[in-house]
Design a protein around this motif. Structure first.
Motif, PDB file in Angstrom:
ATOM      1  N   ALA A 110      15.956  29.750  35.341  1.00 18.50           N
ATOM      2  CA  ALA A 110      16.053  30.552  35.689  1.00 18.50           C
ATOM      3  C   ALA A 110      15.103  31.409  34.956  1.00 18.50           C
ATOM      4  O   ALA A 110      14.192  32.499  35.713  1.00 18.50           O
ATOM      5  CB  ALA A 110      17.428  31.680  35.917  1.00 18.50           C
ATOM      6  N   ALA A 111      15.049  30.390  34.010  1.00 21.00           N
ATOM      7  CA  ALA A 111      14.341  31.906  33.071  1.00 21.00           C
ATOM      8  C   ALA A 111      13.013  30.986  33.075  1.00 21.00           C
ATOM      9  O   ALA A 111      11.621  32.275  32.771  1.00 21.00           O
ATOM     10  CB  ALA A 111      14.601  31.393  31.134  1.00 21.00           C
ATOM     11  N   GLY A 112      12.486  29.677  33.249  1.00 21.92           N
ATOM     12  CA  GLY A 112      10.952  29.466  33.917  1.00 21.92           C
ATOM     13  C   GLY A 112      10.533  30.170  34.705  1.00 21.92           C
ATOM     14  O   GLY A 112       9.488  30.904  34.881  1.00 21.92           O
ATOM     15  N   ARG A 113      11.210  29.940  35.938  1.00 16.36           N
ATOM     16  CA  ARG A 113      11.158  30.927  37.176  1.00 16.36           C
ATOM     17  C   ARG A 113      10.870  32.767  37.191  1.00 16.36           C
ATOM     18  O   ARG A 113      10.031  33.171  37.509  1.00 16.36           O
ATOM     19  CB  ARG A 113      12.320  30.662  38.707  1.00 16.36           C
ATOM     20  N   ALA A 114      11.921  33.298  35.422  1.00 16.64           N
ATOM     21  CA  ALA A 114      11.882  34.826  35.285  1.00 16.64           C
ATOM     22  C   ALA A 114      10.188  35.139  35.421  1.00 16.64           C
ATOM     23  O   ALA A 114       9.418  35.616  35.154  1.00 16.64           O
ATOM     24  CB  ALA A 114      13.017  35.278  34.882  1.00 16.64           C
TER      25      ALA A 114
END
Length: 98
Positions: A20-24
């Motif tokens: 999720a952090a990478g997608r954000a």
């Protein structure tokens, strides 16, 4: 300045793909990436599997699975050959539905 999370370990899922952090961090950079579709006949899944099955590069390096293989597994395929066959069968089922 720090590099974006999607380029660092913090933004990568150890099981393949981005977390999720990478997608954000990609979204903050102007791109919109969705989480993997692990099952079903979603056309996005068929497209991803076909694209990744055609990528050059090994599935294993020094006895460990590469990011390519980890990504394929995150999308429900066990190898490049499996991804190619699943992509073809998903596409065929989707065409038959129309």
């Amino acid at each position: 300045m720090k590099t974006p999370a999607w380029q660092r370990k913090e933004g990568k899922n150890p099981k393949g793909g981005l977390n999720a952090a990478g997608r954000a961090s990609l979204k903050a950079a102007g791109q919109d990436i969705k989480p993997p579709v692990k099952a079903g006949d979603n056309p996005r899944r068929a497209s991803f599997l076909a694209r990744m099955a055609g990528n050059d590069g090994p599935e294993y390096k020094a006895g460990k699975p590469t990011r390519l293989l980890l990504s394929l597994k995150a999308w429900g395929a066990n190898s490049k050959a499996d991804a190619k066959s699943k992509s073809a069968s998903i596409s065929a089922r989707n065409k038959a539905k129309k």
